[in-house]
Every structure is written in structure tokens, then in C-alpha cells.
Design a protein around this motif. Structure first.
Motif, PDB file in Angstrom:
ATOM      1  N   MET A  42      36.079  68.752  64.214  1.00  0.00           N
ATOM      2  CA  MET A  42      36.758  67.408  63.957  1.00  0.00           C
ATOM      3  C   MET A  42      37.205  66.769  65.266  1.00  0.00           C
ATOM      4  N   PRO A  43      36.921  65.419  65.530  1.00  0.00           N
ATOM      5  CA  PRO A  43      37.291  65.092  66.478  1.00  0.00           C
ATOM      6  C   PRO A  43      38.959  64.608  67.075  1.00  0.00           C
ATOM      7  N   VAL A  44      38.881  64.728  68.378  1.00  0.00           N
ATOM      8  CA  VAL A  44      40.579  64.810  68.701  1.00  0.00           C
ATOM      9  C   VAL A  44      41.477  63.690  67.909  1.00  0.00           C
ATOM     10  N   ALA A  45      40.810  62.429  67.880  1.00  0.00           N
ATOM     11  CA  ALA A  45      41.638  61.533  67.134  1.00  0.00           C
ATOM     12  C   ALA A  45      42.097  61.985  65.630  1.00  0.00           C
ATOM     13  N   SER A  46      40.970  62.431  65.019  1.00  0.00           N
ATOM     14  CA  SER A  46      41.114  62.983  63.599  1.00  0.00           C
ATOM     15  C   SER A  46      42.212  64.095  63.548  1.00  0.00           C
ATOM     16  N   ARG A  47      41.872  65.160  64.689  1.00  0.00           N
ATOM     17  CA  ARG A  47      43.013  66.317  64.774  1.00  0.00           C
ATOM     18  C   ARG A  47      44.568  65.812  64.988  1.00  0.00           C
ATOM     19  N   ARG A  48      44.478  64.814  65.633  1.00  0.00           N
ATOM     20  CA  ARG A  48      45.811  64.178  65.760  1.00  0.00           C
ATOM     21  C   ARG A  48      46.440  63.499  64.619  1.00  0.00           C
ATOM     22  N   GLU A  49      45.734  62.742  63.824  1.00  0.00           N
ATOM     23  CA  GLU A  49      46.103  62.335  62.607  1.00  0.00           C
ATOM     24  C   GLU A  49      46.501  63.289  61.585  1.00  0.00           C
ATOM     25  N   VAL A  50      45.491  64.525  61.606  1.00  0.00           N
ATOM     26  CA  VAL A  50      45.848  65.494  60.509  1.00  0.00           C
ATOM     27  C   VAL A  50      47.159  66.228  60.881  1.00  0.00           C
ATOM     28  N   GLY A  51      47.385  66.226  62.258  1.00  0.00           N
ATOM     29  CA  GLY A  51      48.573  66.796  62.526  1.00  0.00           C
ATOM     30  C   GLY A  51      49.948  66.026  62.325  1.00  0.00           C
ATOM     31  N   GLN A  52      49.837  64.863  62.517  1.00  0.00           N
ATOM     32  CA  GLN A  52      50.788  63.789  62.078  1.00  0.00           C
ATOM     33  C   GLN A  52      51.162  63.642  60.939  1.00  0.00           C
ATOM     34  N   ARG A  53      49.990  63.887  60.016  1.00  0.00           N
ATOM     35  CA  ARG A  53      50.335  63.879  58.538  1.00  0.00           C
ATOM     36  C   ARG A  53      51.249  65.113  58.168  1.00  0.00           C
ATOM     37  N   ILE A  54      50.623  66.185  58.463  1.00  0.00           N
ATOM     38  CA  ILE A  54      51.196  67.473  58.335  1.00  0.00           C
ATOM     39  C   ILE A  54      52.787  67.198  58.680  1.00  0.00           C
ATOM     40  N   ALA A  55      53.074  66.915  59.899  1.00  0.00           N
ATOM     41  CA  ALA A  55      54.467  66.839  60.485  1.00  0.00           C
ATOM     42  C   ALA A  55      54.917  65.943  59.649  1.00  0.00           C
ATOM     43  N   THR A  56      54.546  65.041  59.076  1.00  0.00           N
ATOM     44  CA  THR A  56      55.250  63.819  58.260  1.00  0.00           C
ATOM     45  C   THR A  56      55.752  64.322  56.832  1.00  0.00           C
ATOM     46  N   ILE A  57      54.669  64.965  56.409  1.00  0.00           N
ATOM     47  CA  ILE A  57      54.998  65.739  54.963  1.00  0.00           C
ATOM     48  C   ILE A  57      56.135  66.769  55.260  1.00  0.00           C
ATOM     49  N   ARG A  58      55.878  67.667  56.163  1.00  0.00           N
ATOM     50  CA  ARG A  58      56.917  68.658  56.613  1.00  0.00           C
ATOM     51  C   ARG A  58      58.378  68.043  56.608  1.00  0.00           C
ATOM     52  N   ARG A  59      58.397  67.371  57.488  1.00  0.00           N
ATOM     53  CA  ARG A  59      59.772  66.366  57.715  1.00  0.00           C
ATOM     54  C   ARG A  59      60.361  65.921  56.324  1.00  0.00           C
ATOM     55  N   SER A  60      59.431  65.321  55.403  1.00  0.00           N
ATOM     56  CA  SER A  60      60.045  64.779  54.214  1.00  0.00           C
ATOM     57  C   SER A  60      60.259  65.867  53.251  1.00  0.00           C
ATOM     58  N   ARG A  61      59.868  67.090  53.504  1.00  0.00           N
ATOM     59  CA  ARG A  61      60.341  68.397  52.598  1.00  0.00           C
ATOM     60  C   ARG A  61      61.426  68.748  53.185  1.00  0.00           C
ATOM     61  N   ARG A  62      62.310  68.431  54.599  1.00  0.00           N
ATOM     62  CA  ARG A  62      63.022  68.900  55.314  1.00  0.00           C
ATOM     63  C   ARG A  62      62.951  70.205  55.661  1.00  0.00           C
ATOM     64  N   MET A  63      61.558  70.570  56.285  1.00  0.00           N
ATOM     65  CA  MET A  63      61.329  71.676  56.720  1.00  0.00           C
ATOM     66  C   MET A  63      60.936  71.993  58.193  1.00  0.00           C
ATOM     67  N   THR A  64      61.302  72.869  58.733  1.00  0.00           N
ATOM     68  CA  THR A  64      60.953  72.973  60.163  1.00  0.00           C
ATOM     69  C   THR A  64      59.672  73.601  60.410  1.00  0.00           C
ATOM     70  N   GLN A  65      59.218  73.598  61.575  1.00  0.00           N
ATOM     71  CA  GLN A  65      57.725  74.151  62.010  1.00  0.00           C
ATOM     72  C   GLN A  65      57.824  75.767  61.521  1.00  0.00           C
ATOM     73  N   ALA A  66      58.956  76.320  61.670  1.00  0.00           N
ATOM     74  CA  ALA A  66      59.105  77.760  61.539  1.00  0.00           C
ATOM     75  C   ALA A  66      59.051  77.833  59.990  1.00  0.00           C
ATOM     76  N   ASP A  67      59.789  76.840  59.431  1.00  0.00           N
ATOM     77  CA  ASP A  67      59.616  77.109  57.851  1.00  0.00           C
ATOM     78  C   ASP A  67      58.409  77.030  57.210  1.00  0.00           C
ATOM     79  N   LEU A  68      57.558  76.009  57.623  1.00  0.00           N
ATOM     80  CA  LEU A  68      56.282  75.846  57.325  1.00  0.00           C
ATOM     81  C   LEU A  68      55.325  77.039  57.608  1.00  0.00           C
ATOM     82  N   ALA A  69      55.378  77.580  58.883  1.00  0.00           N
ATOM     83  CA  ALA A  69      54.760  78.808  59.326  1.00  0.00           C
ATOM     84  C   ALA A  69      55.047  79.968  58.434  1.00  0.00           C
TER      85      ALA A  69
END
Length: 199
Positions: A1-28
Motif C-alpha cells: 500500500m502506498p504511503v499516501a494510501s496508508r495515511r488515508e486509511v489511518g486518518q479514516r480509522i482515527a476519524t471513525i474512532r473519535r466519532s465513537r468516542r474511543m481512545t487508541q487504547a480502547d480501539l486496541a
């Protein structure tokens, strides 16, 4: 996966995670992956494997295609399951020779299909729908009275969830057969609400 795609995937996960009011530790914890994995993916320095993507998607209650846009992964999983859905309803009006599961247990499993349908998790529905269709049909054919009405309602719900997948992924013939099954089951429920939903 290209770096740009990796960043977009990471941003999507972070956005959805925040909308669920989860911390990174909660998601893990919810995804059964390490905190370092979640941090690396969200920063875009790491690509999620298929298993990790499935785990994170499940924890976030979204289909993997919402995270990896344009991915054919969900499409291929759904298309692989469509023949099984078709086979499960091939002779829906002919009783099978197996014993039904207790309706309460079956209803709990079918509730997941409803949740997945509402969350547009088509791959998960496709994976579980064939078995739930078979179990619901067995229950309908081997019960009577109030239990049969309940089994008919469950079958209508499963058919509706399976139809959401078939219709979304262009299996229009299968969708029509599932709608027919849903109407057939709804007619046996004696519930105007279920019948109206099927109509």
C-alpha cells in the motif's frame, strides 16, 4: 500500500474512532491488537493486514470498505458468499430433516445480522446469512403455534438482511428471490407490521 494510501486509511480509522468516542487504547483492546499497531496505522507508517483490518472494522462497527475505500476485499467476500445464500433458499418451502435450535438462541444470532445491516457491514452479513437462513427455515418448518409465528418473524428478518447484501452487490435475481421468501415468511407471522415491512 502506498504511503499516501496508508495515511488515508489511518486518518479514516482515527476519524471513525473519535466519532465513537474511543481512545487508541480502547480501539486496541476492542480489536485485540497492540496499542503500537493502532498508533502506527493511524500515523500512516504501517498498513493493516487483512486480519487486523477485519478486527479494527469489527471494533469500530463498520465494514472494511469504509476504511479502505475502493478495496475489492469486501466485494470478493460478498460475491463468494452469494451462491451459498442462493443454495440456502433453494427449496425454502420443503422441510429439512434436522432439528431446530432454540428460538431464543437463534434470535440472538439474528440480532447481529440486523446490527450489521444497519451498519452496512455487508461482508459480515454475507458470511453468516446462509447458515441463519437455513436455521430459520428449519425452525419455521419444525415449530407450531406461537413458536412458528416467532420463527416466521426471524426468517423474514434474515431474508431482509440477506437481501440488503444481494441488492447492494447487484445480485438482482437473488434479491428478488429473497424478497419473495421475506413475503412468504411475513404472511405466516400474522403481524401487520412484519407484513408491511416485507411489502
Amino acid at each position: 500500500m502506498p504511503v499516501a494510501s496508508r495515511r488515508e486509511v489511518g486518518q479514516r480509522i482515527a476519524t471513525i474512532r473519535r466519532s465513537r468516542r474511543m481512545t487508541q487504547a480502547d480501539l486496541a483492546r476492542a480489536a485485540f491488537v497492540s496499542l503500537a499497531t493502532v498508533k502506527g496505522i493511524e500515523r500512516g507508517v504501517r498498513s493493516p493486514s487483512d486480519d487486523t483490518l477485519d478486527s479494527i472494522s469489527t471494533a469500530l462497527n463498520v465494514d472494511p470498505s469504509r476504511i479502505v475505500v475502493g478495496s475489492s476485499r469486501t466485494d470478493s467476500r460478498v460475491h463468494a458468499a452469494l451462491p451459498e445464500i442462493s443454495a440456502a433458499i433453494a427449496a425454502y418451502d420443503i422441510p429439512a430433516d434436522t432439528n431446530p435450535r432454540p428460538l431464543d438462541e437463534l434470535a440472538e444470532d439474528i440480532d447481529y445480522l440486523v446490527q450489521w445491516r444497519l451498519a452496512a457491514q455487508y461482508a459480515r452479513i454475507a458470511e453468516h446469512a446462509p447458515h441463519r437462513l437455513t436455521e430459520s427455515l428449519v425452525a419455521l418448518h419444525h415449530t407450531n403455534g406461537a413458536e412458528q409465528l416467532h420463527a416466521a418473524r426471524l426468517l423474514a428478518v434474515v431474508a431482509r438482511s440477506a437481501d440488503a447484501v444481494a441488492y447492494k452487490f447487484g445480485a438482482l435475481d437473488l434479491s428478488a428471490r429473497l424478497v419473495e421468501l421475506m413475503r412468504w415468511a411475513a404472511d405466516q407471522t400474522e403481524s401487520r407490521i412484519v407484513q408491511a415491512t416485507a411489502a
